[in-house]
Design a protein around this motif. Structure first.
Motif, PDB file in Angstrom:
ATOM      1  N   ALA A   1       0.837  -1.210   0.000  1.00  0.00           N
ATOM      2  CA  ALA A   1       0.000   0.000   0.000  1.00  0.00           C
ATOM      3  C   ALA A   1       0.871   1.258   0.000  1.00  0.00           C
ATOM      4  O   ALA A   1       0.594   2.215  -0.741  1.00  0.00           O
ATOM      5  N   THR A   2       1.927   1.248   0.811  1.00  0.00           N
ATOM      6  CA  THR A   2       2.863   2.383   0.822  1.00  0.00           C
ATOM      7  C   THR A   2       3.532   2.512  -0.535  1.00  0.00           C
ATOM      8  O   THR A   2       3.662   3.624  -1.075  1.00  0.00           O
ATOM      9  N   LEU A   3       3.951   1.391  -1.101  1.00  0.00           N
ATOM     10  CA  LEU A   3       4.542   1.380  -2.442  1.00  0.00           C
ATOM     11  C   LEU A   3       3.578   2.001  -3.449  1.00  0.00           C
ATOM     12  O   LEU A   3       3.978   2.823  -4.277  1.00  0.00           O
ATOM     13  N   GLY A   4       2.312   1.628  -3.384  1.00  0.00           N
ATOM     14  CA  GLY A   4       1.307   2.166  -4.302  1.00  0.00           C
ATOM     15  C   GLY A   4       1.186   3.679  -4.215  1.00  0.00           C
ATOM     16  O   GLY A   4       1.101   4.366  -5.232  1.00  0.00           O
ATOM     17  N   ARG A   5       1.189   4.208  -2.998  1.00  0.00           N
ATOM     18  CA  ARG A   5       1.103   5.673  -2.821  1.00  0.00           C
ATOM     19  C   ARG A   5       2.343   6.358  -3.394  1.00  0.00           C
ATOM     20  O   ARG A   5       2.251   7.392  -4.065  1.00  0.00           O
ATOM     21  N   GLU A   6       3.509   5.754  -3.145  1.00  0.00           N
ATOM     22  CA  GLU A   6       4.747   6.328  -3.677  1.00  0.00           C
ATOM     23  C   GLU A   6       4.776   6.258  -5.201  1.00  0.00           C
ATOM     24  O   GLU A   6       5.246   7.187  -5.863  1.00  0.00           O
ATOM     25  N   LEU A   7       4.269   5.174  -5.759  1.00  0.00           N
ATOM     26  CA  LEU A   7       4.215   5.049  -7.225  1.00  0.00           C
ATOM     27  C   LEU A   7       3.272   6.079  -7.833  1.00  0.00           C
ATOM     28  O   LEU A   7       3.566   6.646  -8.887  1.00  0.00           O
ATOM     29  N   ASP A   8       2.137   6.315  -7.180  1.00  0.00           N
ATOM     30  CA  ASP A   8       1.205   7.333  -7.681  1.00  0.00           C
ATOM     31  C   ASP A   8       1.900   8.676  -7.819  1.00  0.00           C
ATOM     32  O   ASP A   8       1.748   9.372  -8.826  1.00  0.00           O
ATOM     33  N   ARG A   9       2.675   9.043  -6.805  1.00  0.00           N
ATOM     34  CA  ARG A   9       3.418  10.313  -6.859  1.00  0.00           C
ATOM     35  C   ARG A   9       4.498  10.271  -7.949  1.00  0.00           C
ATOM     36  O   ARG A   9       4.673  11.218  -8.704  1.00  0.00           O
ATOM     37  N   ALA A  10       5.204   9.162  -8.031  1.00  0.00           N
ATOM     38  CA  ALA A  10       6.309   9.049  -8.988  1.00  0.00           C
ATOM     39  C   ALA A  10       5.827   9.037 -10.433  1.00  0.00           C
ATOM     40  O   ALA A  10       6.535   9.494 -11.330  1.00  0.00           O
ATOM     41  N   LEU A  11       4.622   8.527 -10.652  1.00  0.00           N
ATOM     42  CA  LEU A  11       4.112   8.386 -12.025  1.00  0.00           C
ATOM     43  C   LEU A  11       3.202   9.527 -12.459  1.00  0.00           C
ATOM     44  O   LEU A  11       2.719   9.523 -13.595  1.00  0.00           O
ATOM     45  N   GLU A  12       2.994  10.509 -11.614  1.00  0.00           N
ATOM     46  CA  GLU A  12       2.023  11.554 -11.945  1.00  0.00           C
ATOM     47  C   GLU A  12       2.389  12.353 -13.196  1.00  0.00           C
ATOM     48  O   GLU A  12       1.514  12.936 -13.823  1.00  0.00           O
ATOM     49  N   ASN A  13       3.642  12.344 -13.607  1.00  0.00           N
ATOM     50  CA  ASN A  13       4.042  13.089 -14.800  1.00  0.00           C
ATOM     51  C   ASN A  13       4.084  12.235 -16.067  1.00  0.00           C
ATOM     52  O   ASN A  13       4.495  12.718 -17.107  1.00  0.00           O
ATOM     53  N   ALA A  14       3.674  10.986 -15.950  1.00  0.00           N
ATOM     54  CA  ALA A  14       3.652  10.107 -17.128  1.00  0.00           C
ATOM     55  C   ALA A  14       2.286  10.195 -17.797  1.00  0.00           C
ATOM     56  O   ALA A  14       1.264  10.347 -17.140  1.00  0.00           O
ATOM     57  N   ALA A  15       2.295  10.104 -19.108  1.00  0.00           N
ATOM     58  CA  ALA A  15       1.043  10.064 -19.849  1.00  0.00           C
ATOM     59  C   ALA A  15       0.298   8.794 -19.448  1.00  0.00           C
ATOM     60  O   ALA A  15       0.898   7.760 -19.205  1.00  0.00           O
ATOM     61  N   GLN A  16      -1.004   8.849 -19.392  1.00  0.00           N
ATOM     62  CA  GLN A  16      -1.783   7.692 -18.954  1.00  0.00           C
ATOM     63  C   GLN A  16      -2.478   6.969 -20.096  1.00  0.00           C
ATOM     64  O   GLN A  16      -3.337   6.149 -19.893  1.00  0.00           O
ATOM     65  N   SER A  17      -2.091   7.279 -21.309  1.00  0.00           N
ATOM     66  CA  SER A  17      -2.678   6.558 -22.428  1.00  0.00           C
ATOM     67  C   SER A  17      -1.631   6.362 -23.497  1.00  0.00           C
ATOM     68  O   SER A  17      -0.636   7.059 -23.565  1.00  0.00           O
ATOM     69  N   CYS A  18      -1.884   5.383 -24.313  1.00  0.00           N
ATOM     70  CA  CYS A  18      -0.982   5.073 -25.420  1.00  0.00           C
ATOM     71  C   CYS A  18      -1.312   6.053 -26.545  1.00  0.00           C
ATOM     72  O   CYS A  18      -2.444   6.148 -26.983  1.00  0.00           O
ATOM     73  N   SER A  19      -0.337   6.790 -26.997  1.00  0.00           N
ATOM     74  CA  SER A  19      -0.595   7.763 -28.048  1.00  0.00           C
ATOM     75  C   SER A  19       0.282   7.477 -29.241  1.00  0.00           C
ATOM     76  O   SER A  19       1.355   6.881 -29.127  1.00  0.00           O
ATOM     77  N   LEU A  20      -0.183   7.888 -30.389  1.00  0.00           N
ATOM     78  CA  LEU A  20       0.582   7.735 -31.622  1.00  0.00           C
ATOM     79  C   LEU A  20       1.282   9.046 -31.920  1.00  0.00           C
ATOM     80  O   LEU A  20       0.799  10.119 -31.561  1.00  0.00           O
ATOM     81  N   PRO A  21       2.439   8.974 -32.556  1.00  0.00           N
ATOM     82  CA  PRO A  21       3.160  10.213 -32.850  1.00  0.00           C
ATOM     83  C   PRO A  21       2.379  11.092 -33.811  1.00  0.00           C
ATOM     84  O   PRO A  21       1.656  10.595 -34.682  1.00  0.00           O
ATOM     85  N   ALA A  22       2.520  12.378 -33.639  1.00  0.00           N
ATOM     86  CA  ALA A  22       1.878  13.321 -34.539  1.00  0.00           C
ATOM     87  C   ALA A  22       2.569  13.252 -35.889  1.00  0.00           C
ATOM     88  O   ALA A  22       3.781  13.086 -35.979  1.00  0.00           O
ATOM     89  N   PRO A  23       1.785  13.367 -36.960  1.00  0.00           N
ATOM     90  CA  PRO A  23       2.423  13.334 -38.289  1.00  0.00           C
ATOM     91  C   PRO A  23       3.334  14.526 -38.484  1.00  0.00           C
ATOM     92  O   PRO A  23       3.065  15.614 -37.986  1.00  0.00           O
ATOM     93  N   LYS A  24       4.428  14.313 -39.207  1.00  0.00           N
ATOM     94  CA  LYS A  24       5.383  15.392 -39.500  1.00  0.00           C
ATOM     95  C   LYS A  24       4.749  16.333 -40.526  1.00  0.00           C
ATOM     96  O   LYS A  24       4.070  15.911 -41.438  1.00  0.00           O
ATOM     97  N   LYS A  25       5.016  17.610 -40.323  1.00  0.00           N
ATOM     98  CA  LYS A  25       4.481  18.610 -41.269  1.00  0.00           C
ATOM     99  C   LYS A  25       5.505  18.940 -42.309  1.00  0.00           C
ATOM    100  O   LYS A  25       6.657  18.844 -42.173  1.00  0.00           O
TER     101      LYS A  25
END
Length: 158
Positions: free
Chosen positions: A134-158
């Motif tokens: 549970a402590t690990l989970g709370r620490e991970l939540d803080r550590a991962l807060e700056n990560a994107a939470q979805s899989c995204s595709l790269p934007a096409p080059k202009k």
């Protein structure tokens, strides 16, 4: 084994990375014309999620795992793999990966993730006390807060 809720955020990110690996594997052999797009996607995935993911594992998960018999050598192996994978990400960002290296990267990343899921996480769920998880989970939540939470595709080059 059902994943402990405190490790689920990392497992979810593992699924995103595995999806990339499967797509690379299915697209092989990779045409030369597509190498730039693959490298862009690999680099984008690193910056959006994996970079923060690696740091969270290294600063939160691995120190806890090292306290348990039999997990220290696995943690050392995983750390070495993180370093190796970072080289691939750097090369992707610089667009220096060959088609063969992209396929090799996907294989190594996939193997690494499976080792964490089937080796480290399952062992931790058996060895680590629920309150420590549970402590690990709370620490991970803080550590991962700056990560994107979805899989995204790269934007096409202009």
């Amino acid at each position: 084994m059902l994943r402990d809720k405190n490790l689920v955020p990392l497992s979810r990110q593992h699924q995103h990375a595995l999806a990339l690996c499967v797509r690379i594997e299915r697209a092989s052999p990779l045409p030369e014309a597509n190498l730039g797009a693959w490298q862009d996607e690999i680099a984008q995935h690193f910056h959006a999620e994996i970079q923060v993911h690696f740091v969270a594992e290294e600063q939160v998960v691995f120190p806890l795992a090292r306290r348990y018999d039999g997990l220290s050598s696995l943690v050392e192996e995983l750390l070495t793999e993180h370093q190796s994978l970072r080289v691939y990400f750097q090369k992707a960002e610089a667009r220096q990966l060959s088609a063969e290296e992209i396929v090799e990267f996907a294989r190594k990343l996939s193997e690494h993730i499976r080792k964490e899921e089937r080796g480290l996480f399952e062992s931790m769920q058996e060895l680590v006390k629920p309150e420590e998880l549970a402590t690990l989970g709370r620490e991970l939540d803080r550590a991962l807060e700056n990560a994107a939470q979805s899989c995204s595709l790269p934007a096409p080059k202009k």
